[in-house]
Design a protein around this motif. Structure first.
Motif, PDB file in Angstrom:
ATOM      1  N   UNK A   1       5.709   3.632  -7.822  1.00 30.80           N
ATOM      2  CA  UNK A   1       4.489   3.379  -7.071  1.00 30.80           C
ATOM      3  C   UNK A   1       3.353   3.079  -8.035  1.00 30.80           C
ATOM      4  N   UNK A   2       2.645   2.006  -7.807  1.00 33.86           N
ATOM      5  CA  UNK A   2       1.463   1.745  -8.623  1.00 33.86           C
ATOM      6  C   UNK A   2       0.335   1.213  -7.739  1.00 33.86           C
ATOM      7  N   UNK A   3      -0.892   1.462  -8.216  1.00 41.13           N
ATOM      8  CA  UNK A   3      -2.051   0.866  -7.551  1.00 41.13           C
ATOM      9  C   UNK A   3      -2.408  -0.399  -8.320  1.00 41.13           C
ATOM     10  N   UNK A   4      -2.441  -1.509  -7.630  1.00 41.13           N
ATOM     11  CA  UNK A   4      -2.735  -2.776  -8.299  1.00 41.13           C
ATOM     12  C   UNK A   4      -4.238  -2.863  -8.574  1.00 41.13           C
ATOM     13  N   UNK A   5      -4.645  -3.738  -9.507  1.00 40.46           N
ATOM     14  CA  UNK A   5      -6.089  -3.899  -9.753  1.00 40.46           C
ATOM     15  C   UNK A   5      -6.842  -4.288  -8.488  1.00 40.46           C
ATOM     16  N   UNK A   6      -6.132  -4.930  -7.549  1.00 34.51           N
ATOM     17  CA  UNK A   6      -6.753  -5.332  -6.289  1.00 34.51           C
ATOM     18  C   UNK A   6      -7.062  -4.132  -5.398  1.00 34.51           C
ATOM     19  N   UNK A   7      -6.357  -3.006  -5.634  1.00 37.25           N
ATOM     20  CA  UNK A   7      -6.654  -1.781  -4.892  1.00 37.25           C
ATOM     21  C   UNK A   7      -5.526  -1.273  -4.017  1.00 37.25           C
ATOM     22  N   UNK A   8      -4.616  -2.143  -3.611  1.00 36.60           N
ATOM     23  CA  UNK A   8      -3.496  -1.718  -2.770  1.00 36.60           C
ATOM     24  C   UNK A   8      -2.447  -0.984  -3.596  1.00 36.60           C
TER      25      UNK A   8
END
Lengths: 98, 382
Positions: free
Chosen positions: B252-259
């Protein structure tokens, strides 16, 4: 900037991802002429509204650019869920089976 | 569409686009990429967008380290006007069993010997790096601060557009239907839009490579396996690194876009070209996500999709000439890690095709290793 260009830069097509009509037209000119390709390069339609707001606008603009009937433009792939659902609700939904 | 090329590349994913660019940069003329759908349609455009150097084999460590170095300067190198969203917030790899903790210690010592700045850390330290992490049951973790994320579409488009500026032709919406064979040599490709004669053909068709192999009469070790994935609504930054657990098959990661992008491997997933979605995946993944990263329970799921891992028996790519078929090269079998290895693969394949000395020795990743029984097992795969 002429008046039409200025209007295009102020016209939001995808409100979730802030994609303007001007952005969309630039991408069309660069050769991205299907909803699925435009989605990948601009994120248009990938926000929390799941493309429900911009889908028809994008298709109409593609149709205009390609001089096609909007009905002949392939729609973007529909992805589940139909409406956004909180992760905790889905996860909680499995536990009462135990 | 050209009817004659020096090199035809089959597939415009990250790997094919990177090879096309590097070939053109190194002086190859008349390079054509044939793509069934469009740039980044396949596994590249469906992947989890992670890039990491924390591997369990020396060759994967070396290749990913070179790739990350290239990604750091990719926008300048390719004169890309956009943002490839390269983010180095690290990968946090969780150990829940003694067995994986022992393996991770070995991995970190290997990685450190190759100049990769990973480290073994305590559950408390893991919690300070990812404050939303539930450390219950955690034995320890490994962390490498230089690992991270890049946008798969943008990276691939940047390579493809740079290749096109150097004269490469990318032919989208064109399917390869067969290979033109002259004896034991490949002399081009047949497509649904006509034939293209070529001196060299490179298969970068990812999970569809096996089908290309069949066209040349060879059985490649690749097979396709569906992996499902989901993304949430974008929110304020909550989690810097990618969080992975191999034993719970979760990332699981949070993308720079926020999602938040997350997925789980399914050990019972059959070999197939299925790219549909299942509700079982949502139940299992959200349950693990809400356990490991509890605050995610309040985020809304926006979309789920799936893509194909292009697997090999040792979860490592196959790079090089296809035995028994002259002029046919392959760069596939990346087993879920094609995007992060694409930058270096582009250079290595261009060197091979142009007969230049290899800047990294990848001879152990040849197609023939499976027949020889010389597998290079990668233990660190979700």
């Amino acid at each position: 900037m002429c008046e039409a260009e200025s209007a295009a830069s102020r016209t939001i097509i995808c409100r979730c991802e802030d994609v303007t009509l001007e952005d969309l037209r630039h991408l069309l000119e660069r050769g991205y002429t299907s909803p699925d390709e435009l989605k990948r390069v601009s994120r248009c339609g990938m926000g929390p509204c799941q493309g429900k707001t911009c889908r028809e606008l994008v298709v109409a603009e593609i149709a205009r650019y390609l001089s096609k009937d909007p009905g002949d433009v392939a729609l973007p792939t529909f992805r589940p869920p139909t409406k956004p659902v909180k992760l905790g609700l889905i996860a909680g939904g499995c536990s009462h089976e135990k | 569409m050209r009817s004659r090329a020096s090199v035809v590349i089959i597939g415009a994913g990250a790997v094919g686009s990177s090879i096309a660019y590097n070939l053109a940069r190194m002086g190859a003329r008349d390079v054509v990429v044939v793509e069934k759908k469009f740039v980044a349609w396949g596994s590249t455009g469906r992947c989890a967008a992670g890039v990491r150097e924390q591997w369990g084999t020396e060759i994967n460590c070396l290749l990913s380290k070179r790739s990350l170095g290239i990604l750091e300067n990719l926008e300048e190198e390719l004169e890309y006007s956009g943002d490839i969203e390269f983010k180095q917030k690290g990968y946090l790899i969780l150990a829940y069993t003694e067995r994986e903790w022992e393996q991770f210690k070995k991995n970190v010592s290997l990685q450190n010997s190759l100049g990769i700045p990973s480290q073994c850390i305590t559950p408390e330290e893991a919690h300070s790096i990812v404050p939303i992490l539930n450390t219950e049951g955690l034995l320890g973790a490994t962390f490498c601060s230089t690992d991270g994320h890049c946008n798969p579409f943008r990276v691939t488009v940047a390579y493809a557009e740079a290749a096109q500026r150097l004269g490469v032709e990318i032919t989208s919406h064109t399917s390869v239907t067969g290979l033109i064979m002259k004896g034991d040599r490949v002399a081009g490709v047949r497509t649904d839009k006509g034939d293209i004669e070529a001196d060299t053909v490179i298969c970068t068709a990812g999970p569809y490579s096996q089908l290309i192999g069949e066209m040349a009469g060879v059985s490649l070790p690749n097979y396709a396996e569906r992996h499902q994935i989901l993304v949430t609504e974008p929110v304020e930054p909550l989690q810097g690194p990618m969080v992975i657990s191999f034993s719970r098959r979760f990332y699981c990661q949070q993308t720079p876009h926020g999602g938040f992008i997350m997925g789980m491997g399914d050990p019972n997933e059959p070999k197939s070209y299925n790219i549909g979605q299942s509700w079982q995946f949502l139940e299992e993944t959200t349950r693990v996500a809400c356990d490991i990263l509890p605050p995610l329970k309040d985020l809304s799921l926006v979309r789920q999709w799936s893509g194909l891992y292009d697997m090999t028996p040792d979860s490592q790519p196959v790079l090089g000439q296809v035995p028994g078929v002259r002029s046919l090269f392959i760069a596939s079998g990346f087993s879920g890690h094609g995007l992060m290895l694409a930058p270096v693969t582009g250079i290595l394949l261009a060197e091979m095709v142009l007969g230049m000395p290899a800047s990294t020795d990848v001879s152990m990743l040849d197609v023939g290793r499976f027949e020889r029984g010389e597998l290079v097992m990668e233990p660190s795969v979700v």
